[in-house]
Design a protein around this motif. Structure first.
Motif, PDB file in Angstrom:
ATOM      1  N   GLU A   1      10.515 -18.821  -3.751  1.00  0.00           N
ATOM      2  CA  GLU A   1      11.503 -17.738  -3.870  1.00  0.00           C
ATOM      3  C   GLU A   1      12.457 -17.732  -2.687  1.00  0.00           C
ATOM      4  O   GLU A   1      13.671 -17.564  -2.849  1.00  0.00           O
ATOM      5  N   GLN A   2      11.921 -17.951  -1.492  1.00  0.00           N
ATOM      6  CA  GLN A   2      12.767 -17.929  -0.297  1.00  0.00           C
ATOM      7  C   GLN A   2      13.602 -19.196  -0.143  1.00  0.00           C
ATOM      8  O   GLN A   2      14.642 -19.179   0.522  1.00  0.00           O
ATOM      9  N   LEU A   3      13.166 -20.278  -0.753  1.00  0.00           N
ATOM     10  CA  LEU A   3      13.862 -21.562  -0.608  1.00  0.00           C
ATOM     11  C   LEU A   3      14.888 -21.806  -1.702  1.00  0.00           C
ATOM     12  O   LEU A   3      15.666 -22.764  -1.614  1.00  0.00           O
ATOM     13  N   THR A   4      14.911 -20.970  -2.724  1.00  0.00           N
ATOM     14  CA  THR A   4      15.826 -21.167  -3.841  1.00  0.00           C
ATOM     15  C   THR A   4      17.210 -20.610  -3.538  1.00  0.00           C
ATOM     16  O   THR A   4      17.361 -19.486  -3.057  1.00  0.00           O
ATOM     17  N   ASP A   5      18.223 -21.420  -3.809  1.00  0.00           N
ATOM     18  CA  ASP A   5      19.623 -21.002  -3.725  1.00  0.00           C
ATOM     19  C   ASP A   5      20.300 -21.523  -4.987  1.00  0.00           C
ATOM     20  O   ASP A   5      20.899 -22.606  -5.004  1.00  0.00           O
ATOM     21  N   ALA A   6      20.158 -20.759  -6.063  1.00  0.00           N
ATOM     22  CA  ALA A   6      20.647 -21.220  -7.363  1.00  0.00           C
ATOM     23  C   ALA A   6      22.145 -21.479  -7.348  1.00  0.00           C
ATOM     24  O   ALA A   6      22.637 -22.385  -8.042  1.00  0.00           O
ATOM     25  N   ASP A   7      22.912 -20.696  -6.569  1.00  0.00           N
ATOM     26  CA  ASP A   7      24.359 -20.895  -6.502  1.00  0.00           C
ATOM     27  C   ASP A   7      24.697 -22.269  -5.943  1.00  0.00           C
ATOM     28  O   ASP A   7      25.709 -22.874  -6.321  1.00  0.00           O
ATOM     29  N   ALA A   8      23.834 -22.762  -5.060  1.00  0.00           N
ATOM     30  CA  ALA A   8      24.053 -24.083  -4.462  1.00  0.00           C
ATOM     31  C   ALA A   8      23.354 -25.182  -5.267  1.00  0.00           C
ATOM     32  O   ALA A   8      23.435 -26.362  -4.914  1.00  0.00           O
ATOM     33  N   GLY A   9      22.668 -24.777  -6.337  1.00  0.00           N
ATOM     34  CA  GLY A   9      21.970 -25.759  -7.155  1.00  0.00           C
ATOM     35  C   GLY A   9      20.707 -26.290  -6.514  1.00  0.00           C
ATOM     36  O   GLY A   9      20.273 -27.402  -6.815  1.00  0.00           O
ATOM     37  N   VAL A  10      20.095 -25.484  -5.629  1.00  0.00           N
ATOM     38  CA  VAL A  10      18.881 -25.887  -4.923  1.00  0.00           C
ATOM     39  C   VAL A  10      17.753 -24.937  -5.324  1.00  0.00           C
ATOM     40  O   VAL A  10      17.923 -23.707  -5.306  1.00  0.00           O
ATOM     41  N   TYR A  11      16.604 -25.511  -5.650  1.00  0.00           N
ATOM     42  CA  TYR A  11      15.465 -24.705  -6.111  1.00  0.00           C
ATOM     43  C   TYR A  11      14.253 -24.905  -5.202  1.00  0.00           C
ATOM     44  O   TYR A  11      14.147 -25.913  -4.503  1.00  0.00           O
ATOM     45  N   GLY A  12      13.380 -23.923  -5.262  1.00  0.00           N
ATOM     46  CA  GLY A  12      12.195 -23.990  -4.420  1.00  0.00           C
ATOM     47  C   GLY A  12      11.285 -25.145  -4.781  1.00  0.00           C
ATOM     48  O   GLY A  12      10.599 -25.701  -3.936  1.00  0.00           O
ATOM     49  N   MET A  13      11.276 -25.511  -6.085  1.00  0.00           N
ATOM     50  CA  MET A  13      10.380 -26.569  -6.517  1.00  0.00           C
ATOM     51  C   MET A  13      10.962 -27.261  -7.738  1.00  0.00           C
ATOM     52  O   MET A  13      11.705 -26.652  -8.519  1.00  0.00           O
ATOM     53  N   VAL A  14      10.655 -28.528  -7.897  1.00  0.00           N
ATOM     54  CA  VAL A  14      10.998 -29.257  -9.103  1.00  0.00           C
ATOM     55  C   VAL A  14       9.710 -29.521  -9.872  1.00  0.00           C
ATOM     56  O   VAL A  14       8.729 -30.015  -9.321  1.00  0.00           O
ATOM     57  N   ILE A  15       9.672 -29.112 -11.137  1.00  0.00           N
ATOM     58  CA  ILE A  15       8.530 -29.373 -12.011  1.00  0.00           C
ATOM     59  C   ILE A  15       9.083 -29.769 -13.375  1.00  0.00           C
ATOM     60  O   ILE A  15      10.236 -29.470 -13.696  1.00  0.00           O
ATOM     61  N   ASN A  16       8.270 -30.425 -14.173  1.00  0.00           N
ATOM     62  CA  ASN A  16       8.756 -30.820 -15.488  1.00  0.00           C
ATOM     63  C   ASN A  16       7.784 -30.398 -16.578  1.00  0.00           C
ATOM     64  O   ASN A  16       6.626 -30.077 -16.301  1.00  0.00           O
ATOM     65  N   PRO A  17       8.249 -30.393 -17.821  1.00  0.00           N
ATOM     66  CA  PRO A  17       7.382 -29.997 -18.942  1.00  0.00           C
ATOM     67  C   PRO A  17       6.425 -31.125 -19.290  1.00  0.00           C
ATOM     68  O   PRO A  17       6.613 -31.857 -20.259  1.00  0.00           O
ATOM     69  N   ASP A  18       5.375 -31.230 -18.522  1.00  0.00           N
ATOM     70  CA  ASP A  18       4.503 -32.398 -18.569  1.00  0.00           C
ATOM     71  C   ASP A  18       3.044 -31.947 -18.471  1.00  0.00           C
ATOM     72  O   ASP A  18       2.634 -31.358 -17.474  1.00  0.00           O
ATOM     73  N   PHE A  19       2.277 -32.260 -19.506  1.00  0.00           N
ATOM     74  CA  PHE A  19       0.864 -31.917 -19.516  1.00  0.00           C
ATOM     75  C   PHE A  19       0.135 -32.494 -18.309  1.00  0.00           C
ATOM     76  O   PHE A  19      -0.763 -31.868 -17.743  1.00  0.00           O
ATOM     77  N   ALA A  20       0.516 -33.726 -17.898  1.00  0.00           N
ATOM     78  CA  ALA A  20      -0.162 -34.385 -16.790  1.00  0.00           C
ATOM     79  C   ALA A  20       0.121 -33.720 -15.456  1.00  0.00           C
ATOM     80  O   ALA A  20      -0.501 -34.070 -14.446  1.00  0.00           O
ATOM     81  N   ARG A  21       1.055 -32.787 -15.400  1.00  0.00           N
ATOM     82  CA  ARG A  21       1.286 -31.984 -14.198  1.00  0.00           C
ATOM     83  C   ARG A  21       0.672 -30.594 -14.371  1.00  0.00           C
ATOM     84  O   ARG A  21      -0.053 -30.118 -13.504  1.00  0.00           O
ATOM     85  N   TRP A  22       0.976 -29.970 -15.510  1.00  0.00           N
ATOM     86  CA  TRP A  22       0.462 -28.613 -15.699  1.00  0.00           C
ATOM     87  C   TRP A  22      -1.057 -28.572 -15.719  1.00  0.00           C
ATOM     88  O   TRP A  22      -1.663 -27.581 -15.299  1.00  0.00           O
ATOM     89  N   ILE A  23      -1.703 -29.628 -16.153  1.00  0.00           N
ATOM     90  CA  ILE A  23      -3.160 -29.620 -16.270  1.00  0.00           C
ATOM     91  C   ILE A  23      -3.843 -29.363 -14.929  1.00  0.00           C
ATOM     92  O   ILE A  23      -4.933 -28.781 -14.881  1.00  0.00           O
ATOM     93  N   ALA A  24      -3.207 -29.746 -13.831  1.00  0.00           N
ATOM     94  CA  ALA A  24      -3.788 -29.442 -12.517  1.00  0.00           C
ATOM     95  C   ALA A  24      -3.880 -27.938 -12.308  1.00  0.00           C
ATOM     96  O   ALA A  24      -4.869 -27.421 -11.764  1.00  0.00           O
ATOM     97  N   PHE A  25      -2.857 -27.203 -12.752  1.00  0.00           N
ATOM     98  CA  PHE A  25      -2.889 -25.748 -12.647  1.00  0.00           C
ATOM     99  C   PHE A  25      -3.958 -25.165 -13.570  1.00  0.00           C
ATOM    100  O   PHE A  25      -4.586 -24.148 -13.244  1.00  0.00           O
ATOM    101  N   LEU A  26      -4.138 -25.787 -14.732  1.00  0.00           N
ATOM    102  CA  LEU A  26      -5.193 -25.336 -15.639  1.00  0.00           C
ATOM    103  C   LEU A  26      -6.552 -25.384 -14.958  1.00  0.00           C
ATOM    104  O   LEU A  26      -7.332 -24.415 -15.012  1.00  0.00           O
ATOM    105  N   TYR A  27      -6.854 -26.505 -14.311  1.00  0.00           N
ATOM    106  CA  TYR A  27      -8.135 -26.633 -13.617  1.00  0.00           C
ATOM    107  C   TYR A  27      -8.207 -25.698 -12.406  1.00  0.00           C
ATOM    108  O   TYR A  27      -9.267 -25.158 -12.087  1.00  0.00           O
ATOM    109  N   GLN A  28      -7.074 -25.501 -11.721  1.00  0.00           N
ATOM    110  CA  GLN A  28      -7.062 -24.588 -10.582  1.00  0.00           C
ATOM    111  C   GLN A  28      -7.322 -23.146 -11.015  1.00  0.00           C
ATOM    112  O   GLN A  28      -7.830 -22.336 -10.238  1.00  0.00           O
ATOM    113  N   ALA A  29      -6.996 -22.845 -12.251  1.00  0.00           N
ATOM    114  CA  ALA A  29      -7.245 -21.499 -12.781  1.00  0.00           C
ATOM    115  C   ALA A  29      -8.677 -21.328 -13.258  1.00  0.00           C
ATOM    116  O   ALA A  29      -9.085 -20.218 -13.615  1.00  0.00           O
ATOM    117  N   GLY A  30      -9.441 -22.429 -13.257  1.00  0.00           N
ATOM    118  CA  GLY A  30     -10.805 -22.365 -13.752  1.00  0.00           C
ATOM    119  C   GLY A  30     -10.914 -22.662 -15.229  1.00  0.00           C
ATOM    120  O   GLY A  30     -11.979 -22.445 -15.828  1.00  0.00           O
TER     121      GLY A  30
END
Length: 448
Positions: A211-240
């Motif tokens: 939230e603090q690192l995002t500057d949407a007007d400058a086109g800069v975001y706090g994080m880059v993520i994609n719609p990818d099961f192989a990435r989201w699945i890590a969060f699934l396991y982190q959630a239990g």
């Protein structure tokens, strides 16, 4: 019966050609990774008819000649540095074994070539197998179990042994591996007056920093993520949460834990704190991070040589992924060296001799000393870290890594989740819709 199994193999593996892992389209560094998403771009290269003919000829030449057993080791082509290093390892083996001669065959369109060779009854003597694709090959009786053929198998990280174990049988030893870590732009954190991420971070810390690192007007975001099961699945396991139960007899993905993980992941995008690479003029997460369009990224150790080559002046650090409500978790992406089932005894013995060298202390050290992938033997840990201390967060991930592996036909589930994530990122689907669809498709797959 064997031909029926091979026909099944063609059908089953054909579905896996769209594998994105390590999930989203075009997300590909130049070097080979163990990431299912990253490796796919390299396999999009198709060979000419002459190249295919040459590969067929090389396959036919791998026969026992006199007292020398001729073997073919087949894999996919990668960066020049990796290809050259692997050839050097093979050359070392050949020099030390006068009765065996190994030809390294790195081919384009690897999955198709492997399927064709297996179905035709002329498989390579040793070949790469991604952990995600192992179940389909095992179901087709295409792989000789490695148990009883390996030297000091207990030295492999247990999570990586699990990645190549089906129903209690260890089929093939891992050649190397990668895990997901959190990369952060040190200059951006300094400019925002924020402390760098640490291994003690939680989801709340990640979101607050984004939230603090995002500057949407400058086109800069706090994080880059994609719609990818192989990435989201890590969060699934982190959630239990989990995708299935332990014996793969039931789907468990439509759960409160999965709902929390998906709401967090999608919420980062929908709330404007993260964005996908396609919206940041980039082909994959590493490129968006390197360009400074995102302050954080979640990629594996394959990102390191990419950044060194393409963005050498980037000041960044790496730490482990943040913990969720269920604790710490990451993914292990790995490839093994497999020996085909049904080859004659002399070739099988020679093939496992090669596999033992490639995955043994000497051969693995020579290979992983390049720094592009990590050794799968715990005994090599300290020596490798002495050379690459900055990569320790990736190696530490082996302690809480989940294998990228499910059951035959699971490509359908992966595709369903990826489609759902894309719709959720666009605001046209809700998390509960994504999970319900994945649960339904998964139940159908498991019932086959």
């Amino acid at each position: 019966m064997l031909k029926k199994w091979f026909l099944f193999l063609i059908l089953a593996l054909a579905m896996s050609l769209a594998l994105v892992a390590c999930g989203g389209g075009g997300e590909e560094p130049a070097a080979e990774s163990d990431d299912p998403v990253a490796d796919e771009a390299a396999e999009d290269v198709t060979g000419t008819e002459e190249e295919v003919a040459a590969e067929d000829e090389a396959m036919e030449e791998t026969e026992a000649t006199g007292d020398v057993v001729e073997l073919q080791l087949m894999g996919w082509a990668s960066s020049d540095a990796e290809n050259t290093r692997l050839q050097a390892v093979v050359d070392t083996f050949n020099e030390a074994n006068e009765d065996i001669n190994v030809t390294l065959n790195l081919v384009p369109d690897y999955d198709t070539k492997l399927q064709t060779s297996l179905a035709g009854g002329s498989p390579p003597d040793v070949f790469y197998v991604d952990s995600f694709k192992l179940p389909d090959l095992v179901a087709a009786n295409a792989i000789e179990p490695a148990e009883g053929h390996l030297e000091n198998a207990d030295d492999f990280y247990s999570s990586l042994q699990d990645a190549f174990t089906i129903d209690g049988t260890f089929y093939c030893p891992p050649k190397d591996f990668s895990t997901l870590g959190l990369q952060y732009n040190q200059d951006m954190f300094d400019a925002a007056g924020l402390d760098y991420p640490t291994a003690d971070w939680t989801w709340d810390d990640l979101r607050a920093a984004a939230e603090q690192l995002t500057d949407a007007d400058a086109g800069v975001y706090g994080m880059v993520i994609n719609p990818d099961f192989a990435r989201w699945i890590a969060f699934l396991y982190q959630a239990g949460g989990s995708v299935t139960n332990e014996d793969f007899s039931a789907m468990t993905i439509n759960s409160p834990e999965a709902q929390a993980a998906l709401e967090f992941y999608i919420g980062m995008v929908n709330d404007g704190l993260a964005n996908q690479p396609s919206e940041l003029d980039s082909g994959w997460n590493g490129e968006a991070f390197g360009k400074g369009r995102a302050a954080m990224s979640m990629e594996g150790n394959w990102i390191v040589p990419f950044l060194a080559d393409q963005f050498p002046d980037l000041n960044y650090g790496v730490t482990q992924l943040p913990a969720g409500p269920g604790g710490e978790a990451t993914m292990a992406f790995t490839v093994c060296y497999a020996v085909p089932a049904g080859i004659d005894a002399a070739r099988q013995e020679a093939a496992f001799a090669l596999v033992n060298y490639l995955t043994g202390p000497e051969g693995m050290k020579e290979w992983t000393d390049l720094g592009l992938a990590m050794p799968t033997r715990e005994s090599l840990r300290e020596g490798w870290l002495a050379q690459y201390p900055d990569l320790q967060p990736f190696l530490d991930g082996a302690d809480n890594a989940y294998p990228w592996q499910f059951r035959p036909g699971f490509q359908d589930v992966l595709d369903t989740i990826n489609d759902g994530l894309q719709q959720a990122f666009a605001g046209t689907a809700l998390p509960e819709d994504v999970l319900e669809n994945a649960q339904e498709v998964g139940e159908e797959v498991l019932s086959r």
